[in-house]
Structure formats: C-alpha cells, structure tokens
Motif scaffolding. Structure first.
Motif, mmCIF file in Angstrom:
data_model
loop_
_atom_site.group_PDB
_atom_site.id
_atom_site.type_symbol
_atom_site.label_atom_id
_atom_site.label_comp_id
_atom_site.label_asym_id
_atom_site.label_seq_id
_atom_site.Cartn_x
_atom_site.Cartn_y
_atom_site.Cartn_z
ATOM 1 N N ALA A 204 -27.007 62.493 0.153
ATOM 2 C CA ALA A 204 -28.088 61.532 0.342
ATOM 3 C C ALA A 204 -27.589 60.122 0.047
ATOM 4 O O ALA A 204 -27.919 59.179 0.766
ATOM 5 C CB ALA A 204 -29.271 61.880 -0.548
ATOM 6 N N THR A 206 -24.555 58.860 0.349
ATOM 7 C CA THR A 206 -23.712 58.320 1.414
ATOM 8 C C THR A 206 -24.544 58.002 2.653
ATOM 9 O O THR A 206 -24.322 56.993 3.315
ATOM 10 C CB THR A 206 -22.515 59.243 1.732
ATOM 11 O OG1 THR A 206 -21.674 58.579 2.657
ATOM 12 C CG2 THR A 206 -22.908 60.562 2.309
ATOM 13 N N SER A 207 -25.568 58.813 2.943
ATOM 14 C CA SER A 207 -26.356 58.516 4.142
ATOM 15 C C SER A 207 -27.262 57.307 3.940
ATOM 16 O O SER A 207 -27.845 56.817 4.890
ATOM 17 C CB SER A 207 -27.149 59.744 4.605
ATOM 18 O OG SER A 207 -28.106 60.096 3.657
ATOM 19 N N LEU A 208 -27.381 56.808 2.702
ATOM 20 C CA LEU A 208 -28.169 55.596 2.464
ATOM 21 C C LEU A 208 -27.270 54.371 2.269
ATOM 22 O O LEU A 208 -27.715 53.322 1.819
ATOM 23 C CB LEU A 208 -29.080 55.783 1.250
ATOM 24 C CG LEU A 208 -30.183 56.819 1.461
ATOM 25 C CD1 LEU A 208 -30.909 57.111 0.159
ATOM 26 C CD2 LEU A 208 -31.172 56.352 2.524
#
Lengths: 341, 251
Positions: A204, A206-208
């Motif tokens: 989460a 890294t995806s933000l």
C-alpha cells in the motif's frame, strides 16, 4: 497546532507533551551537572544507562516503527568499538575516534543495506545475525586485535582516570540527547509517517508514492550509526576490546528486552524500557544465572499480558502522550450558546 | 470481439497498454491486452472471477512488470517505473482487499498519501487530507486507529488515500462490494465528484448497476482477454459477455 480548512486544526503537541519536553530538558540539564555530586561508580552506571537508552531507541525505531526486526544489530555495536581501536591505533585522539568510528560504521551499513533490505521478515532478522557472525570472524583476523585475546584502547591512558570517566559520561549523555532528538524529529517528519506506513503495509505504501527502499535505507543507516556510537562509548568505559563480547547476540537480546517491556513502537516506551532494564540489572545483575532467567521470565510475562509494554498500557489507560510523533485532528466543537443577549 | 470502436488515435491516449502479457508459471493471466483511454474517461471493467481484471489493474499501476508489452501514461513510457513513481506521476490505484496502515490513524493513513504523492508543503498536505476525508465521509473517524475501522470505512479509506495523492487517473478495484443501497449511492456521488474534478476513472466492479451510473464505456474480460469493449448497454447485451457470465467456455 496548524489550522486547516473549516476550523479544523491538526494537533501535534498536547499540553502534557509540552510539559514533558520541558521535563526532558530539565532532566538533561540535571544529568549534565550530576558528575559534580556523583561518585565514580555512579557515574559509570549512569554512562551505562545512557548507552542502554541509545540501544533501545535505535532498535525500537528499526523494529517498532520501521518493521525491520533484526537480531544482528550487535554487528554495528562491535564495529563501532572495533573501528575506534583501529583509528586510535593510527594516532587519532581516542575521543574523536569514537565518533569517526561510528561514521565509518554508518557508511559501511549503506552498501550492506543494498542486499540486506531485499530480505523480508525473518530472513532479514536472521540474515543480520549471519552478517554479524561473519563480521566477528573478519575482525578476529586483524592482527591488531589478536583474535579472541583482544586488545585495549590504551591511548585513553594519557588521561587521568577521573577526567576520563566524566568526559565519557558527558559524551554518552550528549550522544543520547542528540540521537533521541534526531530520531524524534525523523519520526515526526513525513518520512516518519512513511516509515510506519511501510511497517504496516509495504504494498500500500509503494502504491501511494512512498519510496520504500530509500526510506528503509535511511532508517537502517541511522540505526547502524547510533548503535555504533553506543558500541564505541561502551569500549571507552570498558577500555578492553574482546571481539566475542562486542559481537555477542546478547546485545540485541538486551535491545529486544528493553523495547518489549517498555512498549514497542512507542517513542517513550524504549526510554522507559531502558530505565527498567537498568534498574533490574543494578539490583539483580549480581545474581548470575538467576538474573538471566529472571530477565527471560519477565520478557515472557510482558509479551503474554502486556504486549504493548508498560508505556503502551500507560498510554491506553490515561490517554497520555508525552513525546507524540502522530497527528490529532481537532474538529470544531458545537457552537457556543450565548447566555448574555 | 470489438463492439464499438473508439474515436481515439494512439496519439491522444492518456493511458495505454499495448500487447500486455502476464503469466504466473504456466498460467496465462493476461493474454495480449490492448487498451487505451483518454484523460477524463470513465471506464468500467467487468468479468467473471479469475478473468484477470485485478491483474490488469496491478500491471497498469506497476505492482509487477508484465512479461511483455508497453504501458504509457501521460505521454511517457512507464513500463519500467515502480508503483511509487507511477503514483507520483498521477496514476494511483486502490486495493480490492483494503490494505490500511493498521497501526496508524485514519488521518495519518491519508497523510502518508498526501505528503508523498508529489512535493507539497505540510499545510498543503493537511488541506488535501481534510478534503479527501470530507469527500469520503471519514472526518468523524479521523483519529481512529485504522485497525478498528469496519469494512465500509476501510474501503472508504482506500479511496480517500488514493484521492489524497492528487491523481490524474484512478484505478479502483471493487470499492463497492458489500455496500447497502444507501452506501452505494453515496459512493457513486463521490465518484461523480471525482469525475467533475477531471480525474479519469477505471473501475472494476461486480455490481453492474452501480458501475453503469458512472462508466461511459465498459470492458468485459474473460480468461485474461478483453472480450468486449464499448458502450455499456451494448457490452452487457453482447452474446459473448452473457456466455462468460452464465457459463460455458468463452468463445
């Protein structure tokens, strides 16, 4: 307190945390003048306490905030001491050598991070232990160290014993204060929020947009540097360097113990844990094997009944935040009733 | 099967995927996917379980590298970029199974997203967090630790965090699952507000009637392929789509 939109404000300090900060400043000032009244034995004990606080705070930052559980942090403790010996041997002032050694150790942790941070969870934890064991053997190969016979920081002998004791005390106090300050500032910064996000869910984070590896590396290197200072200071108080004493997993066991009983992932918890450990050691340290059994039993009882540690329990019961790293949102309250027309 | 061709040349595609191929061992999960969309399009993706919808979303968001194919976003080849860098360039995703930062509060969860999407001042980040929390109806639980949130709030948190990165395009993965009718219409209102702000949407959803309130274009996937792509009602009526949903092997 920062005002955001619509009367909503973001609170980072509370009344109790401002008081606590004043209390910390006062305590540091008292510690600074304490050698004037303390005896030699007490000064040495207090120096040990400051070193314990550094160790606990660093392991807590790494594992409690960053999720990087390591059982090999003694590698940096040992390297801090080893490089101090090496640098002092070249003629560098031993007190300067302490900090130069920590900087070298921090620099070494950077390339180390490139492959160690690829490991996850238990692999990282055990991998660090392997690194420590390997480093221990390499240090033993250095002729200056003479294998397990070890050597001493003999250049300290040019100073009178009492001066030396107080200078080391002050260096330990200043190092502890500076490292706690750096850690506190880091954890309160946006990088600190990212560090905790990575601990909770790397995907989460890294995806933000969080740069996961770079953030972990920052924490890893800082912890290596801090623990190296602790190792160098320990050498300065003990003066003798035997590799197996410094590269012993016992140091990491102490770090884990302090953080577990104090409260993992709580800034105050590590400090409280170090103080508790120091008290236990002061009163029961002479009991040999029973002391170690007692430490183990205490750790087991805490993980069973107080998994958040002593500070976690205090924080929960009294909603007390002395050194907060988080954020509180204050919503505007209901409109005040006007009694007087 | 292509139902309607989109009047869109490769030049003006905001997000495009060309020849995306992904296999896990011997299993092909994405089979030569071609897909493109404009900046403010709203696209729905449907398909039976295991069709490869989430895998496609993950490939677009950068969770893994495809075995073959190219992804471009906002005029840039992003195939080799990490998910973090894609997010920083404006392409963000949510997760089907919510992934909250469970040891942090709702506010802190969203603050991580607001402060790492691109370089912003702290006050600007605060404003973004408050805006996202307000839009997603989460201000009241701002100080709650995320592991105490219920499923509905965890799903809202996924959306609030993604929104706080100030995206140009959002990839939404089943954020409407398990909602009551009232909650679903709130969600639709939120998504329509995102559309009004000019944010492009790609939305995977099983609950088609919710999806159709937002999507202008529908893609149906089955067995790692796009089997239909076009005007939503036409796609739903397509024989291949009906077959994929109601059984039988896909044509």
């Amino acid at each position: 307190m920062t005002l955001a939109s619509n009367g909503i404000s973001i609170e980072r300090w509370t009344r109790s945390s401002r008081l606590a900060l004043g209390g910390v400043a006062l305590a540091l000032a008292l510690f600074a003048i304490a050698p004037l009244t303390l005896g030699a034995g007490a000064i040495d004990r207090m120096t040990a306490l400051f070193i314990y606080v550094i160790l606990a705070a660093m392991w807590n930052a790494l594992a409690g905030f960053g999720g990087l559980v390591s059982v090999g942090q003694q590698v940096f403790f040992g390297l801090g001491a080893y490089f101090t010996i090496r640098l002092a041997d070249t003629g560098l002032n031993p007190f300067l050598a302490l900090f130069a050694a920590a900087i070298i150790t921090g620099a070494i942790s950077l390339p180390l991070s490139f492959f160690m941070l690829r490991l996850k969870g238990g692999e990282f934890a055990i991998g660090m232990w392997v690194i420590s064991a390997l480093t221990h053997m390499l240090v033993n190969l250095d002729r200056l160290i003479q294998g397990e016979t070890g050597t001493s920081l003999i250049s300290l002998n040019v100073y009178d014993i009492n001066t030396r004791r107080v200078v080391i005390y002050w260096l330990a106090l200043a190092s502890m204060a500076a490292l706690l300050g750096i850690l506190f500032a880091l954890l309160r910064s946006r990088a600190g929020a990212a560090i905790q996000a990575i601990r909770d869910n790397e995907d989460a984070a890294t995806s933000l947009g969080v740069r996961v590896v770079a953030t972990k590396r920052l924490l890893f290197v800082l912890a290596a540097f801090g623990i190296a200072i602790a190792g160098a200071l320990w050498l300065a108080t003990a003066t003798t360097f035997q590799p197996k004493t410094y590269f012993s997993v016992q140091w990491t066991a102490y770090m884990i113990f302090m953080v577990l009983i104090g409260g993992i992932g709580k800034f105050e918890g590590a400090i409280l844990g170090a103080v508790l450990f120091f008290v236990i050691e002061t009163f029961f340290g002479a009991m040999g094997v029973w002391y170690l059994i007692g430490l183990g039993a205490t750790a087991v009882l805490f993980s069973l009944f107080l998994p958040q540690g002593l500070w976690g329990e205090i924080e929960r019961r009294f909603d007390l935040r002395l050194l907060p790293v988080g954020y509180r949102v204050k919503l505007p309250g209901p409109p005040k009733i006007q009694w007087n027309q | 099967m292509q139902i309607a061709t989109h009047q869109q040349g490769p030049g003006d595609a905001f997000l495009s995927a060309r020849g995306i191929h992904k296999r896990f061992g011997a299993l092909v999960v994405l089979d030569n996917i071609d897909f493109s969309m404009g900046q403010s399009d709203a696209i729905g993706i449907v398909g039976p379980n295991g069709a490869g919808k989430t895998t496609l979303l993950s490939a677009l968001a950068g969770a893994f590298a495809p075995n073959a194919g190219t992804i471009t976003f906002d005029g840039r080849n992003v195939t080799a970029l990490s998910a973090a860098e894609r997010c920083r360039s404006g392409l963000v995703r949510t997760h089907q199974v919510p992934k909250p930062f469970s040891g942090m509060t709702t506010f802190e969860n969203v603050f991580v997203a607001a402060s790492h999407g691109d370089s912003v001042s702290r006050d600007e980040a605060y404003e973004r967090v408050i805006d996202s929390l307000t839009l997603c109806g989460m201000l009241g639980v701002a100080n709650r630790q995320a592991d105490t949130l219920g499923l509905l709030d965890r799903k809202r948190l996924e959306l609030a965090r993604a929104l706080a990165t100030r995206p140009k395009l959002m990839l939404l993965d089943e954020i409407g699952g398990g909602l009551t009718d009232g909650e679903a219409s709130e969600l639709v209102a939120t998504i329509l507000e995102l559309r009004r702000r000019g944010i492009g949407i790609v939305w995977i959803e099983h609950i088609v009637h919710i999806l159709l309130q937002v999507a202008e274009r529908l893609i149906c996937m089955d067995a790692g392929r796009i089997i239909a792509d076009g005007e939503p009602r036409a796609v739903m009526a397509d024989a291949g789509v009906v077959k994929a949903y109601l059984g039988g092997t896909s044509a």
